[in-house]
Design a protein around this motif. Structure first.
Motif, PDB file in Angstrom:
ATOM      1  N   MET A   1       0.898  -1.204  -0.002  1.00 57.67           N
ATOM      2  CA  MET A   1       0.046  -0.019  -0.035  1.00 57.67           C
ATOM      3  C   MET A   1       0.990   1.140   0.012  1.00 57.67           C
ATOM      4  N   ALA A   2       0.881   1.995  -1.008  1.00 60.66           N
ATOM      5  CA  ALA A   2       1.494   3.237  -1.095  1.00 60.66           C
ATOM      6  C   ALA A   2       1.016   4.171  -0.018  1.00 60.66           C
ATOM      7  N   ARG A   3       2.098   4.700   0.912  1.00 59.50           N
ATOM      8  CA  ARG A   3       1.510   5.859   1.823  1.00 59.50           C
ATOM      9  C   ARG A   3       1.755   7.194   1.359  1.00 59.50           C
ATOM     10  N   SER A   4       0.726   8.174   1.598  1.00 61.52           N
ATOM     11  CA  SER A   4       0.803   9.489   1.241  1.00 61.52           C
ATOM     12  C   SER A   4       1.359  10.450   2.663  1.00 61.52           C
ATOM     13  N   ALA A   5       1.291   9.762   3.709  1.00 63.85           N
ATOM     14  CA  ALA A   5       1.687  10.418   4.847  1.00 63.85           C
ATOM     15  C   ALA A   5       2.260   9.375   5.889  1.00 63.85           C
ATOM     16  N   PRO A   6       3.013   9.890   6.763  1.00 62.81           N
ATOM     17  CA  PRO A   6       3.393   8.884   7.699  1.00 62.81           C
ATOM     18  C   PRO A   6       2.741   8.128   8.580  1.00 62.81           C
ATOM     19  N   LEU A   7       2.860   6.803   8.797  1.00 64.80           N
ATOM     20  CA  LEU A   7       2.255   5.956   9.476  1.00 64.80           C
ATOM     21  C   LEU A   7       2.054   6.614  11.042  1.00 64.80           C
ATOM     22  N   ARG A   8       0.894   6.842  11.764  1.00 64.38           N
ATOM     23  CA  ARG A   8       0.721   7.295  12.996  1.00 64.38           C
ATOM     24  C   ARG A   8       0.092   6.255  13.891  1.00 64.38           C
ATOM     25  N   VAL A   9       0.763   5.843  14.872  1.00 60.07           N
ATOM     26  CA  VAL A   9       0.735   4.702  15.834  1.00 60.07           C
ATOM     27  C   VAL A   9       0.196   5.452  17.482  1.00 60.07           C
ATOM     28  N   GLU A 319       2.417  -7.562   7.825  1.00 57.56           N
ATOM     29  CA  GLU A 319       1.247  -7.842   6.584  1.00 57.56           C
ATOM     30  C   GLU A 319       0.618  -6.214   6.542  1.00 57.56           C
ATOM     31  N   PHE A 320       0.341  -5.524   7.572  1.00 54.06           N
ATOM     32  CA  PHE A 320      -0.298  -4.325   7.432  1.00 54.06           C
ATOM     33  C   PHE A 320       0.357  -3.515   6.237  1.00 54.06           C
ATOM     34  N   LEU A 321       1.837  -3.276   6.247  1.00 55.88           N
ATOM     35  CA  LEU A 321       2.350  -2.373   5.438  1.00 55.88           C
ATOM     36  C   LEU A 321       2.634  -2.944   3.907  1.00 55.88           C
ATOM     37  N   ALA A 322       2.467  -4.032   3.872  1.00 56.31           N
ATOM     38  CA  ALA A 322       2.535  -4.854   2.417  1.00 56.31           C
ATOM     39  C   ALA A 322       1.523  -4.171   1.605  1.00 56.31           C
ATOM     40  N   GLU A 323       1.935  -3.818   0.212  1.00 56.58           N
ATOM     41  CA  GLU A 323       1.309  -3.095  -0.723  1.00 56.58           C
ATOM     42  C   GLU A 323      -0.129  -3.835  -1.119  1.00 56.58           C
ATOM     43  N   ASP A 324      -0.205  -4.984  -0.973  1.00 58.52           N
ATOM     44  CA  ASP A 324      -1.364  -5.898  -1.538  1.00 58.52           C
ATOM     45  C   ASP A 324      -2.200  -6.305  -0.074  1.00 58.52           C
ATOM     46  N   PHE A 325      -2.060  -5.448   0.917  1.00 59.05           N
ATOM     47  CA  PHE A 325      -2.625  -5.866   2.164  1.00 59.05           C
ATOM     48  C   PHE A 325      -4.241  -5.747   2.069  1.00 59.05           C
ATOM     49  N   ARG A 326      -4.771  -6.924   2.325  1.00 53.86           N
ATOM     50  CA  ARG A 326      -6.199  -7.028   2.351  1.00 53.86           C
ATOM     51  C   ARG A 326      -6.736  -7.400   3.838  1.00 53.86           C
ATOM     52  N   LYS A 327      -6.033  -8.173   4.494  1.00 52.63           N
ATOM     53  CA  LYS A 327      -6.701  -9.027   5.753  1.00 52.63           C
ATOM     54  C   LYS A 327      -5.205  -9.775   6.340  1.00 52.63           C
ATOM     55  N   PHE A 328      -5.248  -9.696   7.702  1.00 51.90           N
ATOM     56  CA  PHE A 328      -4.214 -10.260   8.444  1.00 51.90           C
ATOM     57  C   PHE A 328      -4.412 -11.691   8.454  1.00 51.90           C
ATOM     58  N   SER A 329      -3.527 -12.584   8.693  1.00 43.37           N
ATOM     59  CA  SER A 329      -3.466 -13.968   8.674  1.00 43.37           C
ATOM     60  C   SER A 329      -4.002 -14.507   9.925  1.00 43.37           C
ATOM     61  N   VAL A 330      -4.040 -13.644  10.873  1.00 45.19           N
ATOM     62  CA  VAL A 330      -4.593 -14.093  12.232  1.00 45.19           C
ATOM     63  C   VAL A 330      -5.283 -12.669  12.702  1.00 45.19           C
ATOM     64  N   GLU A 331      -6.449 -13.128  12.913  1.00 43.85           N
ATOM     65  CA  GLU A 331      -7.413 -11.810  13.535  1.00 43.85           C
ATOM     66  C   GLU A 331      -8.321 -12.248  14.434  1.00 43.85           C
ATOM     67  N   VAL A 332      -8.702 -11.347  15.411  1.00 42.68           N
ATOM     68  CA  VAL A 332      -9.761 -11.885  16.443  1.00 42.68           C
ATOM     69  C   VAL A 332     -11.185 -11.665  15.801  1.00 42.68           C
ATOM     70  N   GLU A 333     -12.024 -12.407  15.931  1.00 46.60           N
ATOM     71  CA  GLU A 333     -13.585 -12.073  15.812  1.00 46.60           C
ATOM     72  C   GLU A 333     -13.971 -11.208  16.933  1.00 46.60           C
ATOM     73  N   LYS A 334     -14.375 -10.078  16.898  1.00 42.35           N
ATOM     74  CA  LYS A 334     -14.832  -9.383  17.630  1.00 42.35           C
ATOM     75  C   LYS A 334     -16.366 -10.249  18.230  1.00 42.35           C
ATOM     76  N   GLY A 335     -16.966 -10.577  17.576  1.00 41.83           N
ATOM     77  CA  GLY A 335     -18.285 -11.585  18.151  1.00 41.83           C
ATOM     78  C   GLY A 335     -17.867 -12.466  19.099  1.00 41.83           C
ATOM     79  N   SER A 336     -17.053 -13.352  18.809  1.00 42.99           N
ATOM     80  CA  SER A 336     -16.704 -14.582  19.692  1.00 42.99           C
ATOM     81  C   SER A 336     -15.523 -14.048  20.807  1.00 42.99           C
ATOM     82  N   GLY A 337     -14.614 -12.991  20.201  1.00 45.33           N
ATOM     83  CA  GLY A 337     -13.495 -12.632  21.241  1.00 45.33           C
ATOM     84  C   GLY A 337     -12.254 -13.526  21.212  1.00 45.33           C
TER      85      GLY A 337
END
Length: 338
Positions: A1-9, A319-337
Motif C-alpha cells: 500500500m503506497a502511503r501519502s503520509a507517515p504512519l501514526r501509531v 502484513e499491514f504495511l504490504a502493498e497488497d494488504f487486504r486482511k491479517f493472517s490471524v485476526e480476532v473475531e469481535k463477536g466471539s472474542g
C-alpha cells in the motif's frame, strides 16, 4: 500500500511506566523510519490532530484500573483508525467498547496469540508431571526422611482431554504427543483445526462430559466469552474420572469454581493459573485444597514476555504495511472474542 503520509501509531499506555519505555524502544526499531509514535492514556496527553489521524491503536500489555474507560474516551476521536492490536492474548476487557464505536468496530483486531503458548504448554506439562510423579508425596517423604519405594506413574498411554483446542492447547498437545499420550479434543469448530499438524492422531469429542468422564488429564484453555462462562461446570466435575487431574490455563471465568470445589475430591490434582476473581482472595477455599497447585496468573509471565509479544506485533505489522494488504493472517473475531 503506497502511503501519502507517515504512519501514526497511538500506544495506549502510561508513558512513565518503565515497561512503556522498553516497549517504545522496541517499537521504534520495527516501525517505519518516518512513523510517528505517541504514548499516553487520556485525550489530553495527545494532540487532537494526532488522535484524529492515527491509523493504529496499540493496547497495553498490562491492563488495570480504569484502562478500558480511558480507551473509550479516545475511540470516538479516532476517525482514521484502521487497525487495533493488543499486546495481550486476552482481549475480552476491550471487546464491548471496540464494538460500540464505528471506526474500531470496522477496524481489524489482532492480539498476541501464540506469543505465550509455549510457556503455558510447558506449565501444563509441569502440572501433569507434578501430580503424575507424585512430587508432593516425594517432598513429604524428604522432610520425613522416609525411604519408600512406591510405584511411580507414567504419562505414556494416558488420555489427555482439551476443552478448547486453540493455540495453547495445540502447543500442549505437541508435548503430550512426545510423551506418547492419547489426545482428545473438544472445541467449537473441529473442522477448523482437524487439518492442523498439532491435531494429528487427536480424537475429537462433541461431549465435554465425556472428556471429563474418560480422560486422565483435562486441560481447559478457553478464553472469556459469554459462551464460555462456567463452561466447565457441575455437569463436568460431577462425572470426572476418579483420580484425574484438572488444569485451567485460559480464563478463570470458564470454570465454575464452586462446582469444582464441591467435587475436588474426585481429582488427584487440580492445577489453576487463572481464577474467576483475580487476585484470588485470601479467603478463597481454593487455597486450602490439599490436592491443588495454584499460580498467580503468571504461567505466561516469562523473562522474554515483552520481546515475545512485540515479535508477534512485528509479524502483523509487516502484513499491514504490504502493498497488497487486504486482511491479517490471524485476526480476532469481535463477536466471539477469539
Amino acid at each position: 500500500m503506497a502511503r501519502s503520509a507517515p504512519l501514526r501509531v497511538l500506544f495506549h499506555v502510561a508513558p512513565a511506566e518503565p515497561y512503556a519505555l522498553r516497549f517504545q524502544e522496541r517499537l521504534h526499531r520495527i516501525l517505519p523510519a518516518d512513523a510517528e509514535l505517541q504514548l499516553g492514556l487520556t485525550l489530553s496527553e495527545f494532540s487532537p490532530k494526532f488522535v484524529q489521524s492515527a491509523e493504529v491503536l496499540l493496547l497495553s500489555p498490562y491492563i488495570g484500573g480504569d484502562t478500558v474507560k480511558k480507551v473509550a474516551t479516545l475511540l470516538p476521536e479516532m476517525s482514521q483508525l484502521r487497525w487495533v492490536h493488543s499486546f495481550t492474548a486476552g482481549v475480552d476487557a476491550f471487546l464491548e467498547i471496540l464494538r460500540s464505536h464505528e471506526a474500531s468496530a470496522k477496524a481489524p483486531l489482532t492480539n498476541a496469540k501464540g506469543a505465550f503458548s509455549w510457556s503455558l504448554a510447558e506449565y501444563a506439562m509441569g502440572g501433569m508431571l507434578y501430580f503424575n510423579k507424585q512430587l508432593p508425596k516425594l517432598q513429604q517423604h524428604k522432610e520425613m526422611r522416609k525411604w519408600d519405594r512406591f510405584p511411580m506413574n507414567c504419562l505414556r498411554g494416558k488420555r489427555v482431554g482439551f476443552i478448547g483446542f486453540g493455540n495453547i492447547a495445540q502447543q500442549t498437545a505437541m508435548l503430550c504427543r512426545a510423551m506418547r499420550m492419547k489426545l482428545v479434543a473438544h472445541c467449537r469448530n473441529p473442522q477448523t483445526v482437524q487439518d492442523s499438524p498439532f491435531a494429528a492422531d487427536a480424537e475429537f469429542c462433541d461431549s465435554k462430559g465425556e472428556v471429563f468422564r474418560s480422560c486422565d488429564f483435562i486441560v481447559c484453555t478457553l478464553p472469556k466469552t459469554p459462551q464460555t462462562e462456567h463452561y466447565c461446570d457441575e455437569s463436568c466435575f460431577s462425572v470426572a474420572k476418579e483420580g484425574s487431574v484438572f488444569l485451567s490455563l485460559g480464563r478463570g471465568q470458564a470454570v465454575d469454581e464452586a462446582a469444582l470445589l464441591r467435587h475436588s475430591d474426585r481429582f488427584s490434582g487440580i492445577v489453576l493459573d487463572v481464577f474467576e476473581r483475580e487476585p484470588l482472595p485470601e479467603a478463597s477455599p481454593l487455597w486450602q485444597l490439599p490436592n491443588a497447585l495454584l499460580s498467580s496468573h503468571n504461567a505466561d509471565l516469562v523473562e522474554s514476555y515483552e520481546e515475545d509479544t512485540v515479535q508477534v506485533f512485528e509479524e502483523r505489522l509487516k502484513e499491514f504495511l504490504a502493498e497488497d494488504f487486504r486482511k491479517f493472517s490471524v485476526e480476532v473475531e469481535k463477536g466471539s472474542g477469539y
